[in-house]
Design an enzyme around this catalytic site. Sequence first.
Site, mmCIF file in Angstrom:
data_model
loop_
_atom_site.group_PDB
_atom_site.id
_atom_site.type_symbol
_atom_site.label_atom_id
_atom_site.label_comp_id
_atom_site.label_asym_id
_atom_site.label_seq_id
_atom_site.Cartn_x
_atom_site.Cartn_y
_atom_site.Cartn_z
ATOM 1 N N SER A 145 0.852 -1.192 0.000
ATOM 2 C CA SER A 145 0.000 0.000 0.000
ATOM 3 C C SER A 145 0.883 1.235 0.000
ATOM 4 O O SER A 145 2.022 1.199 0.497
ATOM 5 C CB SER A 145 -0.885 0.017 1.250
ATOM 6 O OG SER A 145 -1.548 1.256 1.396
ATOM 7 N N TYR A 158 -2.315 -1.259 10.150
ATOM 8 C CA TYR A 158 -2.339 -1.394 8.691
ATOM 9 C C TYR A 158 -1.005 -0.961 8.089
ATOM 10 O O TYR A 158 -0.414 -1.679 7.268
ATOM 11 C CB TYR A 158 -3.473 -0.540 8.127
ATOM 12 C CG TYR A 158 -3.711 -0.702 6.644
ATOM 13 C CD1 TYR A 158 -4.698 -1.547 6.174
ATOM 14 C CD2 TYR A 158 -2.958 0.009 5.709
ATOM 15 C CE1 TYR A 158 -4.940 -1.697 4.815
ATOM 16 C CE2 TYR A 158 -3.176 -0.133 4.353
ATOM 17 C CZ TYR A 158 -4.170 -0.981 3.911
ATOM 18 O OH TYR A 158 -4.390 -1.124 2.564
#
Length: 259
Positions: A145, A158
């Site tokens: 990401s 995350y």
Amino acid sequence: MTDKTEKNTPAVVITGGGAGIGRGTALHFAGRGWKVAALDKDAKALAELLALLPKGRLLAIECDVGKEDPVRDAFESIADWTDGLDLLVNNAGIANPKSGPLEDLTLEAWQGWIDASLTSAFLCSRAAVAMLRKRAPAAIVNVTSSRALQSEPETYGYAAAKGGLFALTHAMAVTLGPDIRVNAVAPGWIETGPWQKEADRTDPDHSKRAKEQHLVGRIGRVEDIAEAIDWLAGEKSGFVTGQQLVVDGGMTRLMQYDA
């Protein structure tokens, strides 16, 4: 038991393959004539994906890829289905990055993000290595990401999981080459609403301001990530390994100041 794949038919395993980027990537490779094994915890999403593909094109396995025993069982089934693998796509993860305040973040919740993205990539890569070597040169592509590079507030688990996944990417590349190249794709803002299972499907209308945050003038599409994965898996990227390809429309290159 599924018949074994012809040896000249490429095969890919995609984790988190039932929805979002995983679903789009599964359909992309199936459309190119590949055999696709999709692993996902969501049985309904897998059933919908199965209905979209010709019979025999997809092996759908309900599996929590963050847990050791289910991964072992899944790859035993995959080994019965195909004689080797050309590509593993470690795409699984928790979509929502927000955890709330750090002082309220439980260890269980933290571990959920780590297991969904990072532990799952370790377990599936370990299980797939022998099958990938049978088809060498083969590839692993990890979906990280842009949050591995920069953060929003309250995205601790995350961001840590995705950053760790890139570190795992180059660590595996050093050891598994030259038979297996290992790279990562780091998506930015990708609209996955149309690629969810029917009950969760949306078709958002993004604002002009949202689009202007991207140098290319639009929000990312699932197809953008599938194409990037395809390139990293193919011969044209044969001199690329241990790298992270950021696919974000230039969003992480745009400095923004509120007046």
